[in-house]
Design an enzyme around this catalytic site. Structure first.
Site, short mmCIF file in Angstrom:
data_model
loop_
_atom_site.label_atom_id
_atom_site.label_comp_id
_atom_site.label_asym_id
_atom_site.label_seq_id
_atom_site.Cartn_x
_atom_site.Cartn_y
_atom_site.Cartn_z
N GLU A 108 0.45 -1.39 -0.31
CA GLU A 108 0.25 0.27 -0.36
C GLU A 108 1.04 0.56 0.03
O GLU A 108 2.30 1.41 0.82
CB GLU A 108 -0.87 0.26 1.52
CG GLU A 108 -1.99 -0.66 0.75
CD GLU A 108 -1.41 -2.48 1.40
OE1 GLU A 108 -0.64 -2.62 2.34
OE2 GLU A 108 -2.73 -3.22 2.16
N TYR A 120 7.63 2.12 -8.04
CA TYR A 120 7.54 0.56 -7.60
C TYR A 120 6.88 0.24 -9.24
O TYR A 120 6.60 -1.31 -9.64
CB TYR A 120 5.33 0.79 -6.65
CG TYR A 120 6.01 0.85 -5.12
CD1 TYR A 120 7.26 0.69 -4.92
CD2 TYR A 120 4.85 1.90 -4.67
CE1 TYR A 120 7.99 0.74 -3.54
CE2 TYR A 120 5.31 1.80 -3.20
CZ TYR A 120 6.97 2.03 -2.27
OH TYR A 120 6.52 2.00 -0.97
#
Length: 150
Positions: A108, A120
């Site tokens: 998250e 990411y």
């Protein structure tokens, strides 16, 4: 910076340095007690650190449960950001997850943290959904991101 640092398993004596980085990186940091619990009692937890000249400069926590892995926290000391250390940590965590037979890895990230989201995405994570009011400090939403490891 390459070859000037080592990624290794986190040890109890690293907790003070990891906690410092945690406090410098997050508005709602984990406690030292939580870090001790992760190392001592959570059978699903795996923690790694990046060390430079005998100083911990980053860390990453993982939970690996059956074929799913989740990054619980990842951070680099502010003085060492922008040097691809976070990327190295992330790639190491992905490889460790594969070695533990995980097929997917998730995390998250705050919807406002575009720098982390960019990192990411660079290593293959894709957006998978939103967790509403996820962060306790300001009720900000979290973007859930996933990468397939197989």
């Amino acid at each position: 910076m390459e070859n000037q640092y080592t990624i290794r398993k986190m040890r109890k004596e690293d907790i003070d340095e990891v906690y410092q980085i945690e406090c410098q990186s997050f508005s709602a940091p984990w406690t030292k007690e939580s870090l001790h619990y992760e190392l001592d009692q959570n059978l699903f937890a795996k923690y790694i650190v990046v060390e430079h000249e005998k100083q911990v400069i980053g860390y990453c926590g993982l939970w690996v449960i059956m074929d799913d892995a989740q990054i619980t926290n990842i951070a680099v000391h502010p003085n060492f950001r922008g040097k691809r250390i976070g990327e190295a940590l992330l790639r190491f965590a992905m490889q460790l997850s594969r070695e533990m037979k995980a097929q997917r890895l998730s995390l998250e990230v705050r919807v406002s943290n575009h720098i982390a989201q960019s990192l990411y995405k660079k290593v293959g994570f894709e957006p998978g959904g939103i967790r509403k009011n996820y962060y306790t400090d300001n009720q900000e939403d979290a973007l859930v991101m996933w990468v397939n490891l197989v």
